[in-house]
Design an enzyme around this catalytic site. Structure first.
Site, PDB file in Angstrom:
ATOM      1  N   ARG A  90      12.060 -34.950  20.679  1.00 13.79           N
ATOM      2  CA  ARG A  90      13.504 -35.211  20.766  1.00 13.79           C
ATOM      3  C   ARG A  90      13.890 -35.444  22.222  1.00 13.79           C
ATOM      4  NH1 ARG A  90      16.427 -31.166  21.290  1.00 13.79           N
ATOM      5  NH2 ARG A  90      15.662 -29.928  19.526  1.00 13.79           N
ATOM      6  N   TYR A 121      33.111 -55.068  15.927  1.00 15.49           N
ATOM      7  CA  TYR A 121      32.314 -54.766  14.740  1.00 15.49           C
ATOM      8  C   TYR A 121      33.012 -53.672  13.909  1.00 15.49           C
ATOM      9  CZ  TYR A 121      28.690 -52.607  11.941  1.00 15.49           C
ATOM     10  OH  TYR A 121      27.998 -52.043  10.903  1.00 15.49           O
ATOM     11  N   ASP A 143      29.539 -53.675  25.014  1.00 21.14           N
ATOM     12  CA  ASP A 143      28.620 -53.851  23.882  1.00 21.14           C
ATOM     13  C   ASP A 143      28.026 -55.256  24.037  1.00 21.14           C
ATOM     14  OD1 ASP A 143      27.343 -54.412  21.477  1.00 21.14           O
ATOM     15  OD2 ASP A 143      28.705 -53.161  20.303  1.00 21.14           O
ATOM     16  N   LYS A 184      19.423 -55.692  16.231  1.00 17.19           N
ATOM     17  CA  LYS A 184      19.699 -57.142  16.226  1.00 17.19           C
ATOM     18  C   LYS A 184      18.660 -57.876  17.092  1.00 17.19           C
ATOM     19  CE  LYS A 184      23.415 -55.475  14.237  1.00 17.19           C
ATOM     20  NZ  LYS A 184      23.334 -55.002  12.881  1.00 17.19           N
TER      21      LYS A 184
HETATM   22  C1  LIG Z   1      28.268 -55.782  18.018  1.00 14.20           C
HETATM   23  C2  LIG Z   1      27.695 -54.619  17.256  1.00 14.20           C
HETATM   24  N1  LIG Z   1      27.681 -53.405  17.845  1.00 14.20           N
HETATM   25  C3  LIG Z   1      27.180 -52.328  17.200  1.00 14.20           C
HETATM   26  C4  LIG Z   1      26.690 -52.417  15.919  1.00 14.20           C
HETATM   27  C5  LIG Z   1      26.172 -51.175  15.222  1.00 14.20           C
HETATM   28  O1  LIG Z   1      24.793 -51.163  15.234  1.00 14.20           O
HETATM   29  P1  LIG Z   1      23.874 -50.450  14.110  1.00 14.20           P
HETATM   30  O2  LIG Z   1      24.094 -51.214  12.838  1.00 14.20           O
HETATM   31  O3  LIG Z   1      22.496 -50.595  14.672  1.00 14.20           O
HETATM   32  O4  LIG Z   1      24.322 -49.054  14.030  1.00 14.20           O
HETATM   33  C6  LIG Z   1      26.666 -53.659  15.282  1.00 14.20           C
HETATM   34  C7  LIG Z   1      26.112 -53.775  13.922  1.00 14.20           C
HETATM   35  O5  LIG Z   1      26.247 -54.792  13.257  1.00 14.20           O
HETATM   36  C8  LIG Z   1      27.191 -54.791  15.968  1.00 14.20           C
HETATM   37  O6  LIG Z   1      27.238 -56.001  15.397  1.00 14.20           O
END
Ligand SMILES: Cc1ncc(COP(=O)(O)O)c(C=O)c1O
Length: 382
Positions: free
Chosen positions: A51, A103, A176, A201
């Site tokens: 961890r 998102y 992000d 992604k």
């Molecule tokens: C721009 C963006 N940030 C964060 C996330 C969240 O990521 P996760 O699905 O890996 O938790 C996503 C998921 O689609 C996303 O498109």
């Protein structure tokens, strides 16, 4: 083993190659071990319990920190776990200014989890620098969370200007960077303090992992996020860390190809009579185009469009043959997503309507397939 300084492409291609001095393994081994033996009291190899630190995850984190020019990096079990770790920088009663068109899962985390902890999100259009300036002037704001380009409407923020405004007010900027990756946008170099990713992604790139990452810009933030990662424990496992490490090796060439496909598809859709509007920052006339040329290294490989009638949508989603009707993005396989019922289902209906995330909006994540096959598929469904 030593590694000379290198370009991003070279560094990523060789990610993990010099990670195992004992055997010289070219592919970083997957250390599938929860715990590590001590030779004696007070002695450690640097790894005690996975961890806290695991050699495969540490190699991934070192690579991610280098890719973004960060002080440190931390790999999490998902993108949302990574964003949640950043939220722990805030205290009850503090506010964060947030991109309004973001998102849906991040919105749910902010609305239904952060708010309950007493942290209040204030949503603004972060492509409007003046609107952000006004929002940042509230006395309780401690953090600016910018998604750029946004999901799903691909709005572009002037990250350099926003980070400067935030810094002047003692506010942390978190970017992000999931959509553009370190190959397309360098948030720390533009002035951000932290970068977050859904590593599910582009970073991993093959739709086979759910994971996330936080990249820290300063030793102080490295210490604070490192503490949260260990204290809460939402870590990426060794196998997932290895899959991301392997994905990172081809990130620059995947991004280049995917972006090329996105550009061609967005241009083609723009001329289609059944398409009402196309959202892609690389198209001439996109309001974010000038910022993109100034601050970013590409327009990315996501694009969205609206069709003229909502009753056409089910047929499109059912009849695609090359595109896969699935949520998520960033993999080598092209996906088509219906944000209203998939990625943004938990957003307030009034907010969705105001933002224009409607029943005619479809989102495409372009993969690496031959672009003519993708166009032929869209042609037959449209
Ligand atoms: C721009 C963006 N940030 C964060 C996330 C969240 O990521 P996760 O699905 O890996 O938790 C996503 C998921 O689609 C996303 O498109």
């Amino acid at each position: 083993m030593k590694q000379r300084s290198s370009t991003l492409e070279t560094m990523l291609a060789q990610a993990g190659c010099r990670g195992d001095d004992r055997t010289g393994a070219v592919s970083m081994p997957i250390y599938q071990s929860a715990t590590f033996v001590h030779a004696g009291l007070g002695q450690s190899t640097g790894f005690d319990y996975s961890r806290t630190a695991n050699p495969t995850r540490s190699m991934l984190e070192k690579t991610l920190a280098r890719a973004d020019g960060g002080d440190g990096a931390f790999a999490f079990a998902s993108g949302l776990a990574a964003i949640d770790a950043v939220l722990h920088l805030l205290q009850t009663g503090e506010q964060m200014v947030v991109t309004e068109d973001l998102y849906g899962g991040t919105y749910r985390l902010f609305e239904q989890v952060a708010k309950r902890r007493g942290v209040e999100p204030v949503y603004v259009d972060t492509s409007d620098t003046e609107a952000v300036r006004c929002a940042l002037d509230q006395p309780r704001v401690r953090l600016l969370f910018v998604e750029s380009p946004t999901n799903p409407l691909l709005k572009v923020a002037d990250l350099r200007a926003l980070a400067a405004l935030a810094r002047d007010r003692g506010v942390w900027t978190v970017a992000d960077n999931t959509f553009l990756t370190p190959c397309g946008q360098r948030p720390l170099e533009l002035g951000a303090d932290l970068v977050v990713y859904s590593a599910s992604k582009y970073l991993s790139g093959h739709n086979d992992v759910v994971a996330g990452a936080v990249i820290t810009g300063t030793p102080e933030l490295t210490e604070r996020i490192g503490f949260v990662q260990n204290a809460i424990g939402a870590i990426a496992g060794p196998m997932d860390a290895w899959l991301i490490l392997r994905g990172l090796k081809t990130l620059p060439i995947r991004m280049a190809r995917q972006q090329e496909n996105a550009h061609a598809i967005a241009t083609w859709l723009s001329a289609h009579p059944r398409v009402e509007r196309v959202f892609y920052p690389g198209l001439p006339g996109h309001p974010g185009r000038a910022i993109l040329e100034r601050e970013q290294l590409g327009a990315g490989a996501m694009c969205a469009f609206t069709v003229s009638a909502a009753d056409r949508v089910p047929r499109i989603l059912e009849k695609v043959e090359t595109f896969l009707f699935a949520e998520s993005l960033g993999g080598v396989e092209s996906l088509i997503t219906y944000p209203l019922v998939q990625t943004h289902a938990d957003m307030d209906p009034g907010v969705l309507a105001r933002l224009g995330i409607n029943d005619r909006l479809l989102r495409l994540s372009l993969g690496v397939e031959q672009v003519d096959d993708l166009i032929a598929d869209l042609e037959q469904v449209l």
